[in-house]
Design an enzyme around this catalytic site. Structure first.
Site, mmCIF file in Angstrom:
data_model
loop_
_atom_site.group_PDB
_atom_site.id
_atom_site.type_symbol
_atom_site.label_atom_id
_atom_site.label_comp_id
_atom_site.label_asym_id
_atom_site.label_seq_id
_atom_site.Cartn_x
_atom_site.Cartn_y
_atom_site.Cartn_z
ATOM 1 C CG ASP A 173 -2.001 -1.081 1.110
ATOM 2 O OD1 ASP A 173 -2.114 -1.712 0.038
ATOM 3 O OD2 ASP A 173 -2.713 -1.295 2.108
ATOM 4 C CE1 TYR A 223 -3.934 -7.358 5.567
ATOM 5 C CE2 TYR A 223 -2.075 -7.778 7.013
ATOM 6 C CZ TYR A 223 -2.581 -7.375 5.798
ATOM 7 O OH TYR A 223 -1.716 -6.996 4.812
#
Length: 388
Positions: A173, A223
């Protein structure tokens, strides 16, 4: 937007901004949950993102305000008090960047004012947190004349996510937010940070972003659990394989050594990471030869793997992607981002966009109870300064 932001900045801080910048959000075409497994990813920056204005102060106070969270008001803290604070919500992302820039030896010798406003839907898995992190670094670079390179800011952004926020994500990201280029995706080897720009030319097809409109908090999702499962699977494979990451294992080698992983859950987690890595390379090759049908097939296969082997989709994302896959003119669809909610993408013929939206909305609303949202955005540049 900038005109209204400048007026708001003056109202909030009784001064004019000295620097302005924009940091994009991102989509990941393919390669999900591979970045923290040392594999390949294929993201692109989008022209939705976060705008920021900044000015220095004459004291040590840091004042942060977001037009997206007006009810929170101005969040204030001292340059000497850079601890994580749950009451500071979104401001922990910029706070973490200040902390790690200072710890890296960069001189931030006064407080400052920052106003931000983003048009990335919050919680949509389009990387609003990385956008804020890199934006913050870019604003401070100009404000304090810091000789910090893009790649170091990218590394610091990941450090904020991992060590300050507490999400054990990879570097994808921050990398695409910092390094994006208009009309191009990046094929990134997350193990070496070697990368190649790839034109995002899909002929008569476009990427449609479909938002579940279901919120999720990444740090509170599964996650980190997936990371631990992959590490456990890797440790079992390392009994016979000299590798540092699942991303270093090809599919054939994995199939020969899969017997080392007796627990079904761990086997499936590893299988996703390894086959998804292969799909990224195949998708890159397909795009280079303009084989959009094969590219779409790989999107579908990616979603199936994320659903069945990695279990990070859920009914909302499955309904979006699997409904879209059945619409005439759609070559492929899959979830994008961390999963659990957020967005899916579809590769759809430009003449069938309306059909996609109508058919997906009908089935999604019938099954989920509310409507999804759709965005059609251009692939844009990474973080950049803008004229005030």
């Amino acid at each position: 937007m900038l005109t209204s932001m400048k007026s708001k900045f003056d109202t909030l801080f009784n001064t004019q901004p000295e620097v302005a910048a924009f940091a994009p959000g991102r989509i990941n075409l393919i390669g999900e949950h591979t970045d923290y497994n040392g594999g390949y990813v294929f993201p692109a920056a989008i022209e939705l993102g976060t705008y920021g204005l900044a000015s220095k102060r004459n004291d040590n106070k840091i004042c942060l305000y977001s037009n997206n969270f007006e009810s929170t008001g101005t969040i204030e803290f001292s340059l000497d008090e850079l601890q994580f604070d749950t009451t500071h919500s979104w401001a922990n992302y910029p706070k973490g960047m200040v902390k790690f820039l200072k710890e890296s030896g960069y001189q931030i010798d006064s407080g400052f004012n920052i106003l931000i406003e983003g048009n990335i839907p919050n919680g949509a898995s389009l990387s609003s947190s990385a956008s804020i992190e890199i934006l913050m670094g870019w604003l401070l670079k100009a404000l304090f004349n810091l000789e910090v390179e893009r790649l170091e800011l990218i590394e610091l952004g990941r450090k904020v996510e991992n060590q300050f926020i507490g999400v054990n994500s990879g570097i994808m990201d921050q990398f695409i937010v910092g390094m994006g280029r208009k009309d191009q995706a990046i094929l990134l080897d997350t193990a070496t940070l070697e990368y190649h720009y790839v034109p995002t030319e899909f002929g008569d097809y476009v990427i449609s972003i479909m938002n579940t409109n279901k919120r999720r908090e990444l740090a509170e999702s599964k996650y980190n659990e997936r990371l631990k499962e992959c590490q456990s699977a890797l440790a079992l494979l390392q009994q016979e394989l000299d590798v540092d990451a699942l991303g270093h294992i090809d599919v054939t080698t994995f199939e020969k050594h899969a017997y080392l992983i007796e627990e079904d859950v761990l086997l499936r987690r590893a299988r996703h990471a390894i086959t998804e890595n292969a799909r990224v390379k195949e998708a890159h090759a397909a795009l280079n030869r303009k084989d959009f049908i094969e590219f779409g097939r790989l999107l579908n296969a990616s979603h199936a793997s994320l659903k069945n082997d990695y279990e990070v989709t859920g009914i909302e994302l499955d309904t979006l992607a699997e409904t879209a896959q059945q619409v005439e003119g759609v070559l492929g669809a899959r979830m994008t981002g961390a999963g659990f909610a957020g967005c899916a993408i579809a590769l759809v013929h430009k003449d069938r966009i309306k059909d996609l939206e109508e058919e997906v909305t009908k089935i999604y609303k019938d099954k989920i109870g509310y409507e999804p949202s759709f965005y059609h955005v251009d692939i844009g540049d990474g973080v950049k300064y803008i004229k005030i």
